[in-house]
Design an enzyme around this catalytic site. Structure first.
Site, short mmCIF file in Angstrom:
data_model
loop_
_atom_site.label_atom_id
_atom_site.label_comp_id
_atom_site.label_asym_id
_atom_site.label_seq_id
_atom_site.Cartn_x
_atom_site.Cartn_y
_atom_site.Cartn_z
N LYS A 168 1.42 -3.22 7.15
CA LYS A 168 1.95 -3.35 5.78
C LYS A 168 3.48 -3.17 5.79
CE LYS A 168 -1.83 -4.17 3.52
NZ LYS A 168 -2.03 -5.47 2.87
N SER A 179 0.84 -1.20 0.00
CA SER A 179 0.00 0.00 0.00
C SER A 179 0.87 1.25 0.00
CB SER A 179 -0.87 -0.01 1.26
OG SER A 179 -1.51 1.25 1.41
N TYR A 184 -2.85 0.12 10.57
CA TYR A 184 -2.99 -0.60 9.29
C TYR A 184 -1.71 -0.45 8.47
CZ TYR A 184 -4.06 -1.17 4.34
OH TYR A 184 -3.99 -1.52 3.01
#
Ligand code: NAD
Ligand code: UFG
Length: 352
Positions: A161, A133, A157
């Protein structure tokens, strides 16, 4: 109309393959002649996707309903289907929720990836495409964002990643047989041209495009535009929206490339073009033929003014670039939105 055909990696397992991005990648891979195994616990998708993939491609993928942390089931799936490469989409992805439930995010995303990597090691499968991402770039220090931009994360989040990318780099350094690519997505939007698969978030959407679609469908009253005082041309936030089918083709393009590139790489998948929220509103109105009511409200915490990719590396390395424009992104989203409103959606595609 498959764009890529590949003789390498016949059998590919897609963790999270029933979700928004995974289902579009499954379509492209099936049409290119691969056999796909969709491995998904359906925590954010439904079994109906399988039928729709078959309607589009004429092929029914293999589906295993299980969690990636179920080590034995995963090991069986890899062995039984003679899997040669894995695309890893499974994960939780809501930025706001990740701040409320960080442990769930680390358990699902990081622990889930460890479980997958252990199973791959045991099965001696060493080719992996990971759903990365642009969140790993944190607050942009310069634009457009290339892969050399310093990495950081502003929420749990994004940190999952980042941790996963770091694990993958360590793994690759430990054994030169690994072929890994972290595809860093910018803002995936749009749907398959049939209107049969697309993004259908549960509850009130967090993301701009599904929110606009539901406003136009009459399910939500109006869009709240989060801030019009950013240092951007019209004051609203600018993002690099990329059509999900372009993204899917980028995954297919990474397979033959990976076969010749041992190591661990990061590659941006974006268009290089930023659009503001108000430009998205105007584009959706034009593609759908309906006005998008909106009001300006204060900025959303954690948002950056602008974020868009330098997609040059994907072009140089994978021979891939995004081909679809803003109109296609909006028109396909609207077609899918109308399709999910129709009971007959699972049995036929609807006209534009
Ligand atoms: P999605 O929620 O639609 O798909 C994820 C799928 O994974 C779902 O079908 C869900 O049921 C499944 N899943 C989740 N945890 C699982 C587990 N432990 N075991 C098995 N299955 C599990 O999300 P998406 O938009 O398709 O995103 C796919 C990947 O791309 C995610 O890793 C996400 O973080 C990443 N990504 C998405 C975006 C975006 O804006 N959509 C942007 C950047 C990166
Ligand atoms: N926006 C609104 N109103 C809304 C929703 C969004 O004005 O109701 C604005 C945001 O402020 C932002 C733009 O629309 O300027 C895009 O917002 P999204 O929520 O659609 O997307 P983000 O860029 O915030 O985040 C997305 C994914 C993340 C990922 C990130 C970078 O949701 O998972 O792109 O890839 F990390």
């Amino acid at each position: 109309m498959p764009v890529y055909k590949s003789d390498c990696f016949v059998n590919i397992l897609l963790t999270g393959g029933m979700g928004y991005i995974g289902s579009h990648v499954a379509v492209v891979l099936l049409q290119a002649g691969h056999r796909v195994v969709l491995y998904d616990n359906l925590s954010n998708s439904d079994a109906g996707v399988l039928v729709r993939i078959e309607q589009i491609t004429g092929k029914m993928p293999i589906f295993i309903q299980a969690d990636i942390r179920a080590a034995e089931t995963l090991a069986d799936a890899l062995k039984q289907h003679a899997v040669e490469a894995v695309m890893h989409f499974a994960g939780l992805k809501a930025v706001g929720e990740s701040a409320q439930k960080p442990i769930e995010y680390y358990a699902n995303n990081v622990e889930g990836t460890i479980s997958l990597l252990e199973a791959m090691c045991k099965a001696e499968i060493r080719t992996l495409v990971f759903s990365g991402s642009a969140a790993v770039y944190g607050e942009p220090q310069y634009l457009p964002l290339d892969e050399m931009h310093p990495l950081s994360a502003t929420n749990p989040y994004g940190r999952t990643k980042l941790h996963i990318e770091e694990m993958l780099r360590d793994l690759s350094a430990s054994n030169p047989l690994w072929c890994i690519v972290c595809l860093r997505y910018f803002n995936p939007v749009g749907a398959h041209e049939s209107g049969l698969i697309g993004e259908n978030p549960v509850g009130i959407p967090n993301n701009l495009m599904p929110y606009i679609a539901r406003v136009v469908a009459g399910e939500l009253k109006e869009l709240s535009v989060f801030g019009n005082d950013y240092p951007t041309p019209d004051g609203t936030g600018v993002r690099d929206y990329i059509h999900v089918m372009d993204l899917a083709e980028g995954h297919a393009a990474s397979l033959p490339w990976l076969a010749e590139h041992p190591g661990c790489y990061a590659i941006n998948l974006g268009t290089g073009q930023g659009y503001s929220v108000l430009e998205m509103v105007a584009a959706f109105a034009s593609a759908s033929g309906h006005a998008v009511p909106f009001q300006i409200v204060p900025r959303r915490t954690g948002d950056v003014a602008a974020c868009y990719a330098n997609p040059g590396k994907a072009g140089r390395e994978l021979g891939w670039r995004a081909r679809r424009g803003l109109f296609d992104m909006c028109a396909s989203t609207w077609k899918f939105q109308r399709c999910i409103g129709l009971e007959s959606c699972t049995s036929r595609a609807i006209s534009p």
